[in-house]
Design an enzyme around this catalytic site. Sequence first.
Site, PDB file in Angstrom:
ATOM      1  N   ASN A  10       0.876  -1.175   0.000  1.00  0.00           N
ATOM      2  CA  ASN A  10       0.000   0.000   0.000  1.00  0.00           C
ATOM      3  C   ASN A  10       0.912   1.223   0.000  1.00  0.00           C
ATOM      4  OD1 ASN A  10      -1.772   2.064   0.434  1.00  0.00           O
ATOM      5  ND2 ASN A  10      -2.365   1.444   2.502  1.00  0.00           N
ATOM      6  N   LYS A  12       0.098   4.254  -0.303  1.00  0.00           N
ATOM      7  CA  LYS A  12      -0.530   5.462   0.266  1.00  0.00           C
ATOM      8  C   LYS A  12      -0.295   6.649  -0.690  1.00  0.00           C
ATOM      9  CE  LYS A  12      -0.089   3.326   4.714  1.00  0.00           C
ATOM     10  NZ  LYS A  12      -0.029   3.396   6.153  1.00  0.00           N
ATOM     11  N   HIS A  96      -9.384   1.327   4.714  1.00  0.00           N
ATOM     12  CA  HIS A  96      -8.129   1.491   5.438  1.00  0.00           C
ATOM     13  C   HIS A  96      -8.340   2.432   6.624  1.00  0.00           C
ATOM     14  CE1 HIS A  96      -4.029   2.658   6.392  1.00  0.00           C
ATOM     15  NE2 HIS A  96      -3.675   1.517   5.835  1.00  0.00           N
ATOM     16  N   GLU A  98      -6.715   4.839   7.698  1.00  0.00           N
ATOM     17  CA  GLU A  98      -6.507   6.262   7.381  1.00  0.00           C
ATOM     18  C   GLU A  98      -7.743   6.854   6.702  1.00  0.00           C
ATOM     19  OE1 GLU A  98      -2.800   5.597   5.385  1.00  0.00           O
ATOM     20  OE2 GLU A  98      -1.934   5.077   7.331  1.00  0.00           O
ATOM     21  N   GLU A 168      -5.143  -4.639  10.635  1.00  0.00           N
ATOM     22  CA  GLU A 168      -4.134  -3.599  10.801  1.00  0.00           C
ATOM     23  C   GLU A 168      -4.398  -2.852  12.103  1.00  0.00           C
ATOM     24  OE1 GLU A 168      -2.236  -2.603   6.702  1.00  0.00           O
ATOM     25  OE2 GLU A 168      -3.764  -1.127   7.172  1.00  0.00           O
ATOM     26  N   GLY A 174       2.839   2.552  10.752  1.00  0.00           N
ATOM     27  CA  GLY A 174       3.805   3.643  10.605  1.00  0.00           C
ATOM     28  C   GLY A 174       4.520   4.008  11.900  1.00  0.00           C
ATOM     29  N   SER A 214       3.708  -1.880  10.302  1.00  0.00           N
ATOM     30  CA  SER A 214       5.163  -1.924  10.500  1.00  0.00           C
ATOM     31  C   SER A 214       5.784  -3.281  10.133  1.00  0.00           C
ATOM     32  CB  SER A 214       5.530  -1.535  11.933  1.00  0.00           C
ATOM     33  OG  SER A 214       5.143  -0.194  12.191  1.00  0.00           O
ATOM     34  N   GLY A 236       5.063   1.659   4.563  1.00  0.00           N
ATOM     35  CA  GLY A 236       6.381   2.281   4.404  1.00  0.00           C
ATOM     36  C   GLY A 236       7.438   1.389   3.763  1.00  0.00           C
TER      37      GLY A 236
HETATM   38  P1  13P Z   1       3.205   0.626   7.602  1.00  0.00           P
HETATM   39  O1  13P Z   1       3.728  -0.645   7.007  1.00  0.00           O
HETATM   40  O2  13P Z   1       3.909   1.851   7.110  1.00  0.00           O
HETATM   41  O3  13P Z   1       3.127   0.540   9.114  1.00  0.00           O
HETATM   42  O4  13P Z   1       1.698   0.802   7.090  1.00  0.00           O
HETATM   43  C1  13P Z   1       0.817  -0.267   7.199  1.00  0.00           C
HETATM   44  C2  13P Z   1      -0.385   0.041   6.430  1.00  0.00           C
HETATM   45  O5  13P Z   1      -1.153   0.934   6.762  1.00  0.00           O
HETATM   46  C3  13P Z   1      -0.638  -0.729   5.200  1.00  0.00           C
HETATM   47  O6  13P Z   1      -1.919  -0.516   4.714  1.00  0.00           O
END
Ligand code: 13P
Length: 250
Positions: A10, A12, A96, A98, A168, A174, A214, A236
Amino acid sequence: MPRKKLIAANWKMYKTPDQAREFFRAFLPLVASHTRDEIAVCPPYVCLPAAVEAAKGSKVAIGGQNMYWEQEGAFTGEISAPMLLACGCTHVIIGHSERRQYFGETDDTVNKKLERALEAGLTPIVCVGEVIQEREAGLTEEVLRRQCNGAFRGISGEKAARLTVAYEPVWAIGTGRTATPELAAEAHQVIRHQAAKALGDELASKLRILYGGSVKPDNAKALMSQEEIDGALVGGASLDAKSFAGIVKY
Ligand code: 13P
């Protein structure tokens, strides 16, 4: 039969089309002989054509990070399932955290999007997970049950064959703070149980539940060795070709 894992990126709101092409130039040779798991990359919308073109002939699938449930219409800024399909997408992330946190997504909008994505023949990756206050208050199970019931409402077992869920935990996204493999597996069992109630035992036993939060090359193996964890949704660490390939090949 063991479930084939799906390792999904992802991105983002990162990368331009040029940067997406550059990623695939570096990434594809690293995973060319990898057949153990399925791989998907979900870039921003503007990178979809470049990503589809770059991934052509490889086993890497491309997905959207969101979609709206109507086919078309006066919905400024939105994009539909047929549009994703027309771009060459096969996957779509739905709900998601977010999007829930910053863009007002609810269990209800997730449900509408899921229904439409399944109808359209996309492979939806529905995200669920608790925030830190909910975990600390002992509410994780309740939150997961509510999110799953909301998402799965009215979805019939047969239609749901392509459904994928990503657990998640919001506090792990993150932050560099990963859920322990055992803790993730526990949450996955709650999700599978809810799926069994809503969609039937057979579908639930085949349902892929990914872990996200993460995930890095150095913790992927421990997470992926859990029988309950059927893959990863990576933020990330998926932006760099070597690092994402390291996770794919854990
Ligand atoms: P990270 O791997 O950056 O923690 O993000 C996870 C995520 O939100 C994947 O959708």
